[in-house]
Motif scaffolding. Structure first.
Motif, PDB file in Angstrom:
ATOM      1  N   GLY A 202      29.358  48.042  14.769  1.00 56.53           N
ATOM      2  CA  GLY A 202      30.513  47.164  14.919  1.00 56.53           C
ATOM      3  C   GLY A 202      31.043  46.715  13.572  1.00 56.53           C
ATOM      4  N   ALA A 203      32.327  46.489  13.498  1.00 58.57           N
ATOM      5  CA  ALA A 203      32.948  45.997  12.263  1.00 58.57           C
ATOM      6  C   ALA A 203      32.848  44.472  12.212  1.00 58.57           C
ATOM      7  N   VAL A 204      33.041  43.929  11.010  1.00 61.91           N
ATOM      8  CA  VAL A 204      32.956  42.482  10.780  1.00 61.91           C
ATOM      9  C   VAL A 204      34.135  42.061   9.916  1.00 61.91           C
ATOM     10  N   LEU A 205      34.721  40.915  10.234  1.00 62.70           N
ATOM     11  CA  LEU A 205      35.793  40.332   9.425  1.00 62.70           C
ATOM     12  C   LEU A 205      35.402  38.913   9.047  1.00 62.70           C
ATOM     13  N   GLU A 206      35.423  38.629   7.729  1.00 59.63           N
ATOM     14  CA  GLU A 206      35.064  37.304   7.226  1.00 59.63           C
ATOM     15  C   GLU A 206      36.157  36.776   6.314  1.00 59.63           C
ATOM     16  N   GLY A 207      36.310  35.474   6.298  1.00 56.87           N
ATOM     17  CA  GLY A 207      37.289  34.882   5.397  1.00 56.87           C
ATOM     18  C   GLY A 207      37.345  33.382   5.556  1.00 56.87           C
ATOM     19  N   ARG A 208      38.438  32.825   5.097  1.00 55.08           N
ATOM     20  CA  ARG A 208      38.611  31.374   5.091  1.00 55.08           C
ATOM     21  C   ARG A 208      40.046  31.055   5.492  1.00 55.08           C
ATOM     22  N   VAL A 209      40.206  30.009   6.276  1.00 54.02           N
ATOM     23  CA  VAL A 209      41.529  29.558   6.704  1.00 54.02           C
ATOM     24  C   VAL A 209      41.841  28.252   5.982  1.00 54.02           C
ATOM     25  N   THR A 210      42.999  28.207   5.303  1.00 52.97           N
ATOM     26  CA  THR A 210      43.397  27.015   4.551  1.00 52.97           C
ATOM     27  C   THR A 210      44.841  26.654   4.850  1.00 52.97           C
ATOM     28  N   ASP A 211      45.225  25.429   4.435  1.00 55.46           N
ATOM     29  CA  ASP A 211      46.624  25.013   4.535  1.00 55.46           C
ATOM     30  C   ASP A 211      47.335  25.372   3.236  1.00 55.46           C
ATOM     31  N   PRO A 212      48.639  25.091   3.099  1.00 53.06           N
ATOM     32  CA  PRO A 212      49.366  25.472   1.881  1.00 53.06           C
ATOM     33  C   PRO A 212      48.810  24.852   0.597  1.00 53.06           C
ATOM     34  N   LEU A 213      48.033  23.760   0.703  1.00 54.37           N
ATOM     35  CA  LEU A 213      47.435  23.139  -0.481  1.00 54.37           C
ATOM     36  C   LEU A 213      46.064  23.703  -0.803  1.00 54.37           C
ATOM     37  N   GLY A 214      45.615  24.672   0.011  1.00 53.52           N
ATOM     38  CA  GLY A 214      44.313  25.271  -0.214  1.00 53.52           C
ATOM     39  C   GLY A 214      43.161  24.517   0.417  1.00 53.52           C
ATOM     40  N   LEU A 215      43.467  23.501   1.242  1.00 53.41           N
ATOM     41  CA  LEU A 215      42.418  22.736   1.899  1.00 53.41           C
ATOM     42  C   LEU A 215      41.934  23.469   3.147  1.00 53.41           C
ATOM     43  N   PRO A 216      40.630  23.424   3.406  1.00 56.82           N
ATOM     44  CA  PRO A 216      40.092  24.161   4.554  1.00 56.82           C
ATOM     45  C   PRO A 216      40.558  23.589   5.883  1.00 56.82           C
ATOM     46  N   ILE A 217      40.774  24.454   6.835  1.00 56.37           N
ATOM     47  CA  ILE A 217      41.182  24.063   8.185  1.00 56.37           C
ATOM     48  C   ILE A 217      40.011  24.288   9.130  1.00 56.37           C
ATOM     49  N   GLU A 218      39.525  23.204   9.721  1.00 53.48           N
ATOM     50  CA  GLU A 218      38.406  23.281  10.660  1.00 53.48           C
ATOM     51  C   GLU A 218      38.916  23.465  12.084  1.00 53.48           C
ATOM     52  N   ASP A 219      38.135  24.164  12.885  1.00 58.73           N
ATOM     53  CA  ASP A 219      38.379  24.295  14.320  1.00 58.73           C
ATOM     54  C   ASP A 219      39.627  25.112  14.648  1.00 58.73           C
ATOM     55  N   ALA A 220      40.035  25.982  13.736  1.00 57.73           N
ATOM     56  CA  ALA A 220      41.092  26.941  14.052  1.00 57.73           C
ATOM     57  C   ALA A 220      40.455  28.193  14.643  1.00 57.73           C
ATOM     58  N   VAL A 221      41.177  28.866  15.529  1.00 60.76           N
ATOM     59  CA  VAL A 221      40.661  30.073  16.171  1.00 60.76           C
ATOM     60  C   VAL A 221      41.332  31.292  15.549  1.00 60.76           C
ATOM     61  N   VAL A 222      40.516  32.147  14.936  1.00 56.66           N
ATOM     62  CA  VAL A 222      41.002  33.407  14.388  1.00 56.66           C
ATOM     63  C   VAL A 222      40.848  34.467  15.468  1.00 56.66           C
ATOM     64  N   SER A 223      41.930  35.154  15.792  1.00 63.58           N
ATOM     65  CA  SER A 223      41.947  36.089  16.909  1.00 63.58           C
ATOM     66  C   SER A 223      42.409  37.463  16.455  1.00 63.58           C
ATOM     67  N   LEU A 224      41.706  38.507  16.875  1.00 70.16           N
ATOM     68  CA  LEU A 224      42.078  39.887  16.593  1.00 70.16           C
ATOM     69  C   LEU A 224      42.551  40.543  17.878  1.00 70.16           C
ATOM     70  N   ARG A 225      43.823  40.930  17.901  1.00 67.25           N
ATOM     71  CA  ARG A 225      44.399  41.620  19.059  1.00 67.25           C
ATOM     72  C   ARG A 225      44.593  43.086  18.713  1.00 67.25           C
ATOM     73  N   PRO A 226      44.116  44.003  19.534  1.00 67.72           N
ATOM     74  CA  PRO A 226      44.197  45.426  19.186  1.00 67.72           C
ATOM     75  C   PRO A 226      45.630  45.950  19.133  1.00 67.72           C
ATOM     76  N   ALA A 227      45.886  46.802  18.154  1.00 69.74           N
ATOM     77  CA  ALA A 227      47.171  47.489  18.069  1.00 69.74           C
ATOM     78  C   ALA A 227      47.160  48.763  18.911  1.00 69.74           C
ATOM     79  N   PHE A 228      45.997  49.101  19.458  1.00 70.71           N
ATOM     80  CA  PHE A 228      45.853  50.268  20.323  1.00 70.71           C
ATOM     81  C   PHE A 228      45.804  49.805  21.776  1.00 70.71           C
TER      82      PHE A 228
END
Length: 301
Positions: A202-228
Motif C-alpha cells: 500500500g502507498a502512504v501519504l504524509e504531510g502537514r496542514v497549515t493556515d496562510p500564516l503557517g500555523l498548524p490546523i488540528e482536526d482537519a480531514v485529509v481525503s484522497l478521492r480516486p481519479a480512476f
C-alpha cells in the motif's frame, strides 16, 4: 444532532435459552471509509442474558440510514456465531433488542504477498454478512463494516494461515489486512475450501496542514478521492501539530489512472483547491504539505 436512549435487551441462543456472560458492545460507524469508527461502549450479559448500556447514542444525521452515521449492537460468546442489530438515526428509538447467537461455521484462510510468500501477522475478518435470499429472518439485516469491528477475526501464523472459527451460517464476505499493505476485500477459494488473499504493497501519504500564516490546523480531514473509476476514499485526521498520515492507499492495478488521486481537506472554516497526487506500488510520499484558507459558505433552502 439527535440522541437516542442507551440500548438494552437480551442475548439468547438458537433454542431461546438466555446466554449469560456474553460480550455485548456498541460499534460506532462514522464513515464508510473507516475514519472515526470505534467501539462506543462494552458490557456483559447477566445470568439471564440481559444487558443494558449507559450511554445515549448521538447521531449527526437525524433521519439517517446505513449510508450515514449509525451503530451496531454486537454480541459474541465462545463456541457461537455472533449476533448484531443495526441502529440508525431514522425512526423512533428501538425497544428491547433480542440478539440471537447461532451455531458457527469455520473458514480456513491463507494470506500471501505478490511473490506468493506467506504473510505473518495479517488479520482476516468478517466484513459483510446477510441472508441475501431473506430465508432466515435473523440474518435479514445486513452487517457491514469497512474494518475489523471485533465480530469475527483471526491472525495468520508463520505459514500465512488462520482459521475463522465463529462465522455466521449465512452469505458473507471476508477481508484481509496487514500494516504496509492494501486491504484486500476479495479472495479466491481453493477446491479444499481455503480462502486465499493476495496482499499488495500500500502507498502512504504524509504531510502537514497549515493556515496562510503557517500555523498548524488540528482536526482537519485529509481525503484522497480516486481519479480512476472506483468508489473508495482514503482519509486521515490531523493532530495538534497539523500532521497527517494516510495509509494503505490502493496503487497496484494497471488500469488507466490507477494510483492517481485528488487530495482535498475538510474543515468547518477553511478550504483549499484540490491537488493531484500519483503513487507507484508501495510508494511513501512525505512532506506533502497542504495550506488551507478561509472559504465562503453558501447557505440555501
Amino acid at each position: 444532532a439527535l440522541e437516542k436512549p442507551a440500548p438494552s435487551g437480551i442475548v439468547i441462543d438458537e433454542t431461546g435459552r438466555p446466554a449469560g456472560g456474553a460480550k455485548v458492545w456498541i460499534y460506532s460507524i462514522q464513515s464508510e471509509w473507516g475514519l472515526g469508527n470505534r467501539t462506543f461502549e462494552e458490557t456483559v450479559s447477566d445470568q439471564d442474558g440481559r444487558f443494558a448500556f449507559k450511554k445515549r447514542l448521538p447521531f449527526k444525521t437525524p433521519n439517517g440510514t446505513r449510508e450515514t452515521d449509525h451503530y451496531y449492537v454486537l454480541a459474541s460468546q465462545p463456541g457461537k456465531a455472533p449476533a448484531w442489530a443495526l441502529l440508525t438515526g431514522c425512526g423512533p428509538a428501538p425497544g428491547a433488542l433480542t440478539l440471537v447467537l447461532t451455531p458457527p461455521k469455520s473458514q480456513s484462510c491463507e494470506v500471501v504477498d505478490l511473490q506468493g510468500k506467506p504473510v505473518k501477522g495479517a488479520r482476516v475478518w468478517l466484513r459483510f454478512a446477510r441472508d441475501q435470499q431473506r430465508r432466515t429472518p435473523r440474518f435479514a439485516e445486513p452487517f457491514i463494516a469497512p474494518e475489523d469491528a471485533g465480530l469475527c477475526s483471526a491472525v495468520t501464523d508463520e505459514s500465512g494461515r488462520a482459521t475463522l472459527a465463529n462465522l455466521p451460517d449465512t452469505d458473507r464476505s471476508i477481508a484481509a489486512s496487514c500494516p504496509g499493505y492494501e486491504d484486500e476485500l476479495g479472495c479466491s477459494t481453493s477446491p479444499q475450501g481455503v480462502a486465499r488473499f493476495t496482499l499488495r504493497p500500500g502507498a502512504v501519504l504524509e504531510g502537514r496542514v497549515t493556515d496562510p500564516l503557517g500555523l498548524p490546523i488540528e482536526d482537519a480531514v485529509v481525503s484522497l478521492r480516486p481519479a480512476f473509476p472506483f468508489h473508495v476514499f482514503f482519509e486521515a485526521r490531523t493532530g495538534k501539530d497539523g500532521r497527517y498520515r494516510v495509509e494503505k492507499i490502493w496503487c497496484n492495478r494497471t488500469d488507466r489512472d490507477w494510483g492517481t488521486y485528488w487530495v482535498s481537506v475538510r474543515h468547518p472554516r477553511l478550504m483549499m483547491p484540490k491537488k493531484e497526487v500519483r503513487f507507484s506500488s508501495g510508494e511513501t510520499k512525505t512532506g506533502f504539505d497542504l495550506q488551507i484558507a478561509p472559504g465562503t459558505q453558501i447557505l440555501g433552502t
